[in-house]
Structures are given as structure tokens and as C-alpha cells.
Design a protein around this motif. Structure first.
Motif, short mmCIF file in Angstrom:
data_model
loop_
_atom_site.label_atom_id
_atom_site.label_comp_id
_atom_site.label_asym_id
_atom_site.label_seq_id
_atom_site.Cartn_x
_atom_site.Cartn_y
_atom_site.Cartn_z
N GLY A 188 13.07 -25.44 -7.90
CA GLY A 188 13.29 -26.79 -7.25
C GLY A 188 14.58 -27.58 -7.25
N ALA A 189 15.41 -27.01 -8.12
CA ALA A 189 16.65 -27.66 -8.07
C ALA A 189 17.45 -27.50 -6.74
N THR A 190 17.87 -28.57 -6.21
CA THR A 190 18.56 -28.24 -4.95
C THR A 190 20.16 -28.13 -5.09
N PRO A 191 20.76 -27.29 -4.09
CA PRO A 191 22.10 -27.29 -4.21
C PRO A 191 23.11 -28.40 -4.39
N ALA A 192 22.57 -29.43 -3.93
CA ALA A 192 23.21 -30.86 -4.06
C ALA A 192 23.03 -31.20 -5.68
N GLN A 193 21.96 -31.10 -6.18
CA GLN A 193 21.84 -31.38 -7.77
C GLN A 193 22.99 -30.39 -8.34
N THR A 194 22.87 -29.13 -8.10
CA THR A 194 23.67 -28.39 -8.90
C THR A 194 25.21 -28.68 -8.86
N ALA A 203 32.04 -29.26 -17.15
CA ALA A 203 32.50 -29.13 -18.23
C ALA A 203 30.94 -29.05 -19.07
N SER A 204 29.89 -29.17 -18.31
CA SER A 204 28.67 -28.95 -18.86
C SER A 204 28.07 -27.55 -19.16
N THR A 205 27.32 -27.48 -20.17
CA THR A 205 26.97 -25.95 -20.09
C THR A 205 25.62 -25.78 -19.36
N VAL A 206 25.59 -24.89 -18.61
CA VAL A 206 24.34 -24.82 -17.59
C VAL A 206 23.67 -23.28 -17.85
N VAL A 207 22.35 -23.46 -17.79
CA VAL A 207 21.53 -22.26 -17.42
C VAL A 207 20.74 -22.29 -16.65
N ALA A 208 20.24 -21.29 -15.77
CA ALA A 208 19.32 -21.03 -14.81
C ALA A 208 18.18 -20.33 -15.19
N LEU A 209 16.80 -20.89 -15.05
CA LEU A 209 15.55 -20.18 -15.25
C LEU A 209 15.28 -19.38 -14.02
N PRO A 210 14.41 -18.59 -14.26
CA PRO A 210 13.96 -17.51 -13.17
C PRO A 210 13.23 -18.58 -12.12
N GLY A 211 13.64 -18.08 -10.67
CA GLY A 211 13.19 -18.98 -9.56
C GLY A 211 13.93 -20.13 -9.11
N SER A 212 14.94 -20.51 -10.06
CA SER A 212 15.77 -21.62 -9.81
C SER A 212 16.45 -21.63 -8.49
N ARG A 236 18.85 -31.42 -20.68
CA ARG A 236 18.62 -32.25 -19.26
C ARG A 236 18.26 -31.04 -18.22
N ILE A 237 16.81 -31.57 -18.01
CA ILE A 237 16.12 -30.56 -17.01
C ILE A 237 16.53 -31.05 -15.40
N VAL A 238 16.54 -30.06 -14.69
CA VAL A 238 17.08 -30.28 -13.34
C VAL A 238 16.21 -29.56 -12.37
N GLY A 239 15.39 -30.08 -11.76
CA GLY A 239 14.55 -29.38 -10.69
C GLY A 239 13.16 -30.14 -10.72
N ALA A 240 12.07 -28.89 -10.76
CA ALA A 240 10.63 -29.38 -10.60
C ALA A 240 10.02 -29.59 -12.22
N PRO A 280 14.58 -35.00 -11.34
CA PRO A 280 13.50 -34.36 -10.67
C PRO A 280 14.12 -33.72 -9.15
N ALA A 281 13.56 -32.98 -8.73
CA ALA A 281 13.95 -32.47 -7.35
C ALA A 281 13.36 -33.28 -6.38
N PRO A 282 14.11 -33.38 -5.19
CA PRO A 282 13.67 -34.68 -4.25
C PRO A 282 11.79 -34.21 -3.72
N ALA A 283 11.34 -35.55 -3.73
CA ALA A 283 9.91 -35.17 -3.25
C ALA A 283 9.76 -34.69 -1.99
N PRO A 284 8.80 -33.73 -1.86
CA PRO A 284 8.60 -32.80 -0.29
C PRO A 284 8.20 -34.05 0.89
N THR A 285 8.46 -33.42 1.88
CA THR A 285 8.16 -34.24 2.88
C THR A 285 6.96 -33.89 3.72
N GLY A 286 6.13 -34.62 4.24
CA GLY A 286 5.04 -33.93 4.90
C GLY A 286 3.62 -34.41 3.84
N VAL A 287 2.76 -33.43 3.99
CA VAL A 287 1.49 -33.17 3.35
C VAL A 287 1.65 -32.92 1.91
#
Length: 199
Positions: free
Chosen positions: A68-74, A80-89, A115-119, A138-145
Motif C-alpha cells: 500500500g505504500a505509494t511512490p510519492a511516500q517512497t 539518509a534513512s535506512t529503508v527496507v521493503a516487505l513483500p507486496g510493497s 517507521r511504518i509506511v503504507g497499509a 498510512p497510505a492514502p485512503a481509497p476512493t469509492g466504495v
């Protein structure tokens, strides 16, 4: 008076004196000498007082990209931050990929904060994060239903109810249509985005 004002005033005075000497002196290449003088004064000021860059960075923090992490958040993360990515990110290949949070913490034992980024973290990683999560982006809230409740078992001739919630759509209207595309029920969503229909 601040240090930047003192340095600026000193350089401006030096520029003025040097420019006056150039103007009063030899006629050859006067413009070129004035341009070079201005460039050197500006360069010296930039070296003495470089522009400050504020980055959102903590030394012992591990940034974890979750699904759920967006390219804008990344892109907004500090270099300088230490960043790791979990599967599905869906993170780029330049970011260190880890199978789970426990592995990331073993690879980066100096990390005291998360620091948790995404869903958010999947259930398997929540125990490893206990007591370390400082910030959640958090990732941006979805739009729609975003929520839908439908009656599962319905008897012939009884009322069928549908309810839910819509986010990110102003003044939305919800319609319930039959297989022939005829409108059976219709309603406008309330201020909280909730709706309820029956047929």
C-alpha cells in the motif's frame, strides 16, 4: 546582527571596493572582470553559508515499506534513512527487500525505532514490532466504495438490504439496479459517506 548579515555586508563592501578599482583602472576587459568578481563573491557567500536542507531523518530509525505504500511516500523519504521493503510493497529494486520484519531487524540491529509506511504490518510481523513503532505513515485512503454490507440469505418476497460507506467522492449518489439495468432504489450518501438501500 546575525552571522549571515555580517558576512553578507563584508562581502558586499569588498565587492564595492573591488568594482570601484576595476572601473577606475585599466579599460581592457572591464565587463568580464566585473562579471568574474560578482561570480566569485556569490560563490564565496554560498561556500561560507550553504543553504540548509531539512530532512525527516532519525539516526536509529528503520523505515519499513509495507503493501500500500505509494511512490510519492517512497520518494519523500530521506536519502539518509535506512529503508527496507516487505513483500507486496511494490518498492523499487534499489530498496533492500526483506521477507519479514524479524529478518530486517537482524540485518539492522542498531535500529531502535520503526517507521511504518503504507497499509501497516501484516499479522506475522506485529510481534517483532512490539514496543518499537514510533511513527505510522498510512497510505492514502481509497476512493469509492470502502465498505459494503449485503444480506447473504434472502427469501423470495422479503426485503433485501445493502449498506456501506463511500470515501473521497463529494455529494455521491448510490443506485441499486436490477439485471435489466432498471433503478430499483436510489439514495444520496450522508455527511459521513454512509448509505443504505433496500429493495
Amino acid at each position: 546582527m546575525t552571522l549571515s548579515w555580517i558576512i553578507g555586508a563584508t562581502l558586499a563592501l569588498a565587492f564595492g571596493v573591488s568594482a570601484w578599482r576595476i572601473v577606475r583602472g585599466v579599460q581592457d576587459h572591464r565587463r568580464v572582470r566585473l562579471l568574474l568578481l560578482a561570480a566569485s563573491v556569490f560563490g564565496l557567500y554560498a561556500c561560507l553559508l550553504p543553504p540548509s536542507m531539512l530532512e525527516d531523518f532519525v539516526a536509529n530509525e528503520l523505515v519499513v515499506l509495507t503493501p500500500g505504500a505509494t511512490p510519492a511516500q517512497t520518494a519523500a523519504l530521506s536519502s539518509a534513512s535506512t529503508v527496507v521493503a516487505l513483500p507486496g510493497s511494490g518498492a523499487s529494486r534499489t530498496i533492500e527487500s526483506v521477507p519479514d520484519l524479524g529478518t530486517a531487524l537482524r540485518r539492522h540491529p542498531q535500529s531502535q525505532q520503526l517507521r511504518i509506511v503504507g497499509a501497516g504490518l501484516p499479522p506475522r510481523d506485529r510481534d517483532a514490532a512490539h514496543g518499537r513503532v514510533v511513527r505510522f505513515d498510512p497510505a492514502p485512503a481509497p476512493t469509492g466504495v470502502v465498505e459494503l454490507h449485503v444480506s447473504e440469505a434472502i427469501r423470495a418476497g422479503s426485503t433485501w438490504r445493502v449498506s456501506g460507506q463511500i470515501d473521497g467522492v463529494a455529494h455521491a449518489r448510490v443506485e441499486l439496479r436490477d439485471p435489466a439495468a432498471a433503478v430499483v432504489a436510489s439514495t444520496a450518501v450522508d455527511d459521513a459517506g454512509r448509505f443504505s438501500l433496500q429493495a
